[in-house]
Design a protein around this motif. Structure first.
Motif, PDB file in Angstrom:
ATOM      1  N   ASP A   1       0.611  -1.289  -0.064  1.00  0.00           N
ATOM      2  CA  ASP A   1       0.076  -0.105  -0.068  1.00  0.00           C
ATOM      3  C   ASP A   1       1.099   1.027   0.115  1.00  0.00           C
ATOM      4  O   ASP A   1       0.368   2.408  -0.551  1.00  0.00           O
ATOM      5  CB  ASP A   1      -0.938   0.040   1.151  1.00  0.00           C
ATOM      6  CG  ASP A   1      -1.965  -0.980   1.148  1.00  0.00           C
ATOM      7  OD1 ASP A   1      -2.247  -1.615  -0.096  1.00  0.00           O
ATOM      8  OD2 ASP A   1      -2.620  -1.204   2.056  1.00  0.00           O
TER       9      ASP A   1
ATOM     10  N   LEU B   1      -0.275  -3.465  -7.836  1.00  0.00           N
ATOM     11  CA  LEU B   1       0.197  -1.941  -8.005  1.00  0.00           C
ATOM     12  C   LEU B   1      -0.332  -1.527  -9.340  1.00  0.00           C
ATOM     13  O   LEU B   1       0.086  -0.348  -9.672  1.00  0.00           O
ATOM     14  CB  LEU B   1       1.838  -1.874  -7.633  1.00  0.00           C
ATOM     15  CG  LEU B   1       2.334  -2.082  -6.438  1.00  0.00           C
ATOM     16  CD1 LEU B   1       3.985  -2.045  -6.567  1.00  0.00           C
ATOM     17  CD2 LEU B   1       1.595  -1.192  -5.451  1.00  0.00           C
ATOM     18  N   ASP B   2      -1.023  -2.286 -10.008  1.00  0.00           N
ATOM     19  CA  ASP B   2      -1.503  -1.855 -11.474  1.00  0.00           C
ATOM     20  C   ASP B   2      -0.318  -1.459 -12.527  1.00  0.00           C
ATOM     21  O   ASP B   2      -0.561  -0.316 -12.916  1.00  0.00           O
ATOM     22  CB  ASP B   2      -2.480  -0.751 -11.131  1.00  0.00           C
ATOM     23  CG  ASP B   2      -3.321  -0.736 -12.415  1.00  0.00           C
ATOM     24  OD1 ASP B   2      -3.347  -1.383 -13.326  1.00  0.00           O
ATOM     25  OD2 ASP B   2      -3.984   0.624 -12.749  1.00  0.00           O
TER      26      ASP B   2
ATOM     27  N   TYR C   1       2.347   2.250  -3.635  1.00  0.00           N
ATOM     28  CA  TYR C   1       1.610   2.413  -4.985  1.00  0.00           C
ATOM     29  C   TYR C   1       1.693   4.102  -5.371  1.00  0.00           C
ATOM     30  O   TYR C   1       1.711   4.392  -6.717  1.00  0.00           O
ATOM     31  CB  TYR C   1      -0.044   2.461  -4.819  1.00  0.00           C
ATOM     32  CG  TYR C   1      -0.886   2.691  -5.914  1.00  0.00           C
ATOM     33  CD1 TYR C   1      -1.091   1.558  -6.979  1.00  0.00           C
ATOM     34  CD2 TYR C   1      -1.485   3.980  -6.201  1.00  0.00           C
ATOM     35  CE1 TYR C   1      -1.888   1.926  -8.082  1.00  0.00           C
ATOM     36  CE2 TYR C   1      -2.427   4.393  -7.102  1.00  0.00           C
ATOM     37  CZ  TYR C   1      -2.427   3.243  -8.177  1.00  0.00           C
ATOM     38  OH  TYR C   1      -3.092   3.388  -8.998  1.00  0.00           O
TER      39      TYR C   1
ATOM     40  N   ASP D   1       2.503   5.377  -9.210  1.00  0.00           N
ATOM     41  CA  ASP D   1       1.358   6.330  -9.864  1.00  0.00           C
ATOM     42  C   ASP D   1       1.955   7.608 -10.225  1.00  0.00           C
ATOM     43  O   ASP D   1       1.753   8.262 -11.472  1.00  0.00           O
ATOM     44  CB  ASP D   1       0.095   6.644  -8.771  1.00  0.00           C
ATOM     45  CG  ASP D   1      -0.720   7.451  -9.627  1.00  0.00           C
ATOM     46  OD1 ASP D   1      -1.388   6.942 -10.559  1.00  0.00           O
ATOM     47  OD2 ASP D   1      -1.162   8.428  -8.832  1.00  0.00           O
TER      48      ASP D   1
END
Length: 201
Positions: A125, A163-164, A128, A132
């Motif tokens: 968490d 984490l895309d 990220y 981004d």
């Protein structure tokens, strides 16, 4: 002088040795992921750090649950450098990891060819925001999972999903304490930056 004649002392003196090209690269990530360690492991000079002791007040803000041994934290940036070869020298700038120092990132990142984003799989968490940030900035970056105690908590596929991270973004495991491991991770970023430059040209 004909091509077959040896260089005279005067002619040899006229030849100049070019200094290596300076290239700025950023090492980023959340709090306590290993940024300062990575810079210190690879730098050929004594790294410049802005480490400050973690006070009781800071401990109440920064989560030390999984890093209880951490007694200092970066409050501005880390700096080091490494000569890759006679033509290229990387200048490394490590960002502070705490969210309250996020306002510094734009200044630190300015002029960088790319970034290495370090991830701690125990605290995804917290990681990220860094991923981004560079995606929105359009700056080439690679993600390196720091193997704390020689292991990671999740597979790379799970980290990419959590984490895309885009499929085109390199993702690997490395050890921030090992010079060779840090070098290999930085070279991946450098290759990305060169590919971006060649593509633009």
């Amino acid at each position: 002088m004909t091509p077959t004649e040896p260089l005279t002392r005067g002619a040899a003196a006229q030849r100049t040795v070019r200094p290596p090209l300076p290239v700025k690269m950023v090492i980023a990530g959340g709090f306590g992921v290993g940024k300062t360690t990575a810079v210190g492991s690879i730098s050929e000079i004594e790294p410049l750090t802005t480490e400050a002791a973690i006070t009781e007040v800071a401990a109440g803000v920064d989560d030390l649950t999984l890093t209880p041994q951490k007694t200092t934290t970066t409050v501005a940036m880390d700096f080091g450098c490494i000569t890759i070869d006679p033509t290229l020298k990387l200048y490394l700038f490590g960002t502070p990891g705490q969210e309250r120092f996020g306002f510094m990132w734009d200044d630190i990142v300015e002029g960088a060819v790319g970034a290495l984003v370090i991830v701690d799989t125990r605290r995804l968490d917290d990681c990220y925001a860094a991923v981004d940030y560079f995606e929105h900035k359009g700056i080439p970056f690679a993600v390196a999972v720091n193997a704390f105690d020689g292991k990671v908590e999740h597979s790379l596929d799970e980290v990419r999903w959590a984490l895309d991270i885009a499929e085109g973004t390199p993702l690997s495991v490395f050890d921030a304490r090992e010079q060779g491991s840090v070098r290999d991770a930085l070279l991946v970023v450098l290759e990305l930056a060169l590919a971006r430059t060649e593509g633009a040209a």
